[in-house]
Each structure stands twice: as C-alpha cells, then as structure tokens.
Motif scaffolding. Structure first.
Motif, short mmCIF file in Angstrom:
data_model
loop_
_atom_site.label_atom_id
_atom_site.label_comp_id
_atom_site.label_asym_id
_atom_site.label_seq_id
_atom_site.Cartn_x
_atom_site.Cartn_y
_atom_site.Cartn_z
N GLY A 2 -35.67 83.13 37.75
CA GLY A 2 -34.42 82.88 36.49
C GLY A 2 -34.42 81.46 35.96
O GLY A 2 -33.47 80.86 35.53
N ILE A 3 -35.50 80.91 36.33
CA ILE A 3 -35.60 79.33 36.04
C ILE A 3 -35.65 79.39 34.37
O ILE A 3 -36.42 80.05 34.08
N GLU A 4 -35.07 78.39 33.59
CA GLU A 4 -35.31 78.30 32.52
C GLU A 4 -36.74 78.01 32.13
O GLU A 4 -37.35 77.21 32.60
N SER A 5 -37.31 78.83 31.18
CA SER A 5 -38.71 78.58 30.67
C SER A 5 -39.23 77.37 30.35
O SER A 5 -40.22 76.95 30.61
N SER A 6 -38.30 76.53 29.62
CA SER A 6 -38.76 75.41 29.04
C SER A 6 -38.72 74.06 30.18
O SER A 6 -39.38 73.16 29.80
N VAL A 7 -38.51 74.28 31.27
CA VAL A 7 -38.31 73.24 32.28
C VAL A 7 -39.50 73.77 33.64
O VAL A 7 -39.78 72.97 34.37
N ILE A 8 -39.93 75.07 33.38
CA ILE A 8 -40.91 75.40 34.44
C ILE A 8 -42.19 74.39 34.75
O ILE A 8 -42.54 74.11 35.76
N LEU A 168 -33.39 63.91 35.28
CA LEU A 168 -31.85 63.47 35.48
C LEU A 168 -31.45 62.93 34.14
O LEU A 168 -30.25 63.33 33.57
N MET A 169 -32.02 62.55 33.33
CA MET A 169 -31.86 61.60 31.84
C MET A 169 -31.55 62.92 30.92
O MET A 169 -30.92 62.81 29.95
N GLY A 170 -32.41 64.03 31.02
CA GLY A 170 -32.48 64.95 29.96
C GLY A 170 -31.39 66.03 29.95
O GLY A 170 -30.42 65.94 30.85
N ASP A 171 -31.27 66.96 28.99
CA ASP A 171 -30.20 67.69 28.74
C ASP A 171 -30.58 69.18 29.13
O ASP A 171 -29.80 70.10 28.81
N LEU A 174 -31.48 72.72 34.64
CA LEU A 174 -32.37 72.52 35.84
C LEU A 174 -31.64 73.83 37.01
O LEU A 174 -30.63 73.79 36.98
N PRO A 175 -32.65 74.42 37.74
CA PRO A 175 -32.26 75.17 38.82
C PRO A 175 -31.44 74.32 39.75
O PRO A 175 -31.77 73.19 40.01
N ALA A 176 -30.83 74.94 40.68
CA ALA A 176 -29.96 74.33 41.82
C ALA A 176 -31.11 73.97 42.68
O ALA A 176 -32.08 74.47 42.90
N TYR A 177 -30.68 72.97 43.43
CA TYR A 177 -31.41 72.27 44.34
C TYR A 177 -32.55 71.45 43.73
O TYR A 177 -33.69 71.12 44.44
N SER A 178 -32.37 71.07 42.58
CA SER A 178 -33.47 70.22 41.98
C SER A 178 -32.91 68.71 41.91
O SER A 178 -31.80 68.36 41.77
N LEU A 179 -33.92 67.78 42.10
CA LEU A 179 -33.67 66.41 41.91
C LEU A 179 -34.47 65.96 40.58
O LEU A 179 -35.62 65.62 40.84
N GLY A 180 -33.62 65.93 39.48
CA GLY A 180 -34.66 65.72 38.29
C GLY A 180 -35.64 66.90 38.18
O GLY A 180 -35.42 68.17 38.37
#
Length: 231
Positions: A2-8, A168-171, A174-180
């Motif tokens: 279920g992670i957003e495809s644009s951030v994979i 972190l700067m983007g909009d 991100l999935p939970a438990y992500s650091l940037g």
C-alpha cells in the motif's frame, strides 16, 4: 504494502544507501586490516565524488518513478553485459592484476564525480564502478576492491542523508516508520541479515572462481532488471 507508487523508487534507493553505509563500514574495516586500502588515492578522488553523490541524490529523489527505474534498469543491464563479456572472453579474472596507469589525475577527478552521480542515482556504494577506474590508475585488483569499499562509506552516508532530507522536505505521502526516503523496517531487516551474510559472503567469495562469481552476479542483475521492467 500500500505504499504510494510515486515514492517507491526513491524510498528503495534511499533505504539501499543507508544499508550500504553499514555494509561498507564492515567491508572497509576488513580490507583495511589486510592493508588493501589506498588512502592516498581515496583522499584525492573524494572531493569530486562527494559533489557527484550530492547531485545524484538530489536528482534521484526528484525525478519521476519511471525515469529513475529506467536509470536503474540501464545500469543493471550495462554491468551485467560487461560481466558476461568478461566471462565469455575469459578476461579480467586475475585477482592481482595491476595495469599501467592509463588515466591522468584530471580525467580521474572528473570521472570520479560522474561515477558519484551514478552511484547515488541507482543506489549502490560504487564498488562495481570504482574498481575498474582504480584499475586504470594502475592499482592492484585486490587493493582496488578494498579502496572502492572504503569509498563506499562516504558515498553511502552522504547519499542517504540527502535522500532523508529530500524526503522530509517534500510533500509526497510516505509510509509509516519512514525517515525521509529511508524506510526503517526494511533498513533494520537488511542490516540484521547483512551482519551474517557480509562476513560469510566475503569468505565464500575468496573460495569461488571469480569467473563464476561474475556470471552469477550478471544473471542476478538481469533478473532484477527484468522484474523492474515488466512489473
């Protein structure tokens, strides 16, 4: 998951660089203990590499998923092709081969920066890229491998830091438990696995024929590229 495809893709690359930092530290320590790190050459090339890594990480965290996937696929196919060529022609399998110095310092500096860009875009420490470059500089193969491993430490930590900041700067969501753009559960799992596999993989690598290792690595790269291409 279920992670957003644009951030994979940036999430995968950023996490990969964070993992590579740990494995590079382990590898560099072992190579240093064996006297196989040329610190003089590493220090000369490092400034250009750092600039390249920062540029590459910014690009890798900003471009579209398809463009980033295309870069990774192209890289994997290119390296696989190089290894298959060497396997087919029985070239480049001697561990202690030292060539004459082919490249002058200025071209070495420029190429190092370019390889730094590639490393942080496709998510590798750069060993695959920097070993041949150091070989062109007349460094013995074993020491070239150790020096490339040591260079992987600053490459990976700088790239991982940029991916974290860009995430972190983007909009983007991100999935939970992500650091940037570093996915912490995957990072933890890979690091735990690497604590065992890095040590025993190095031992196994010394025992196996280099030609067959290259063949196996080439096939793995082609399989990974195919999965990305058709998924």
């Amino acid at each position: 998951m279920g992670i957003e495809s644009s951030v994979i893709m940036p999430l995968a690359i950023g996490t990969s660089m964070a993992v590579v930092f740990v494995t590079s530290m382990m590898g560099a320590r072992a190579h240093h203990a064996n006297g196989n790190v040329d610190f003089k050459t590493a220090k000369e090339l490092l400034p250009a590499i750092v600039v390249g890594v920062i540029i590459g990480a910014i690009v890798g965290s900003s471009i579209s998923r398809n463009a980033l996937a295309g870069c990774v696929i192209a890289f994997e196919v290119s390296i696989a092709g190089m290894f298959l060529y060497q396997v087919w022609h029985r070239e480049g399998h001697a561990e202690e081969v030292a060539q004459k110095q082919i490249l002058q310092r200025r071209p070495m500096f420029v190429i190092s920066g370019f390889l730094g860009v590639i490393s942080s875009v496709v998510g590798i420490a750069g060993g695959t890229l920097f070993v041949p470059l150091l070989g062109f500089d007349g460094i013995h193969m074993r020491k070239a491998i150790g020096t490339a491993s040591a260079l992987g430490v600053p490459i990976s930590i700088i790239a991982a830091f940029v991916y974290i900041v860009m995430g972190l700067m983007g909009d983007k969501v991100l999935p939970a438990y992500s650091l940037g753009f570093v996915y912490l559960p995957a990072f933890a799992g890979c690091v735990i696995g690497s604590l065992w596999s890095t040590k025993h993989g190095a031992i196994l690598g010394k025992r196996l024929n280099l030609r067959w290792l290259k063949l196996a690595f080439a096939l793995i790269l082609l399989a990974a590229a195919s999965k990305m291409l058709f998924s």
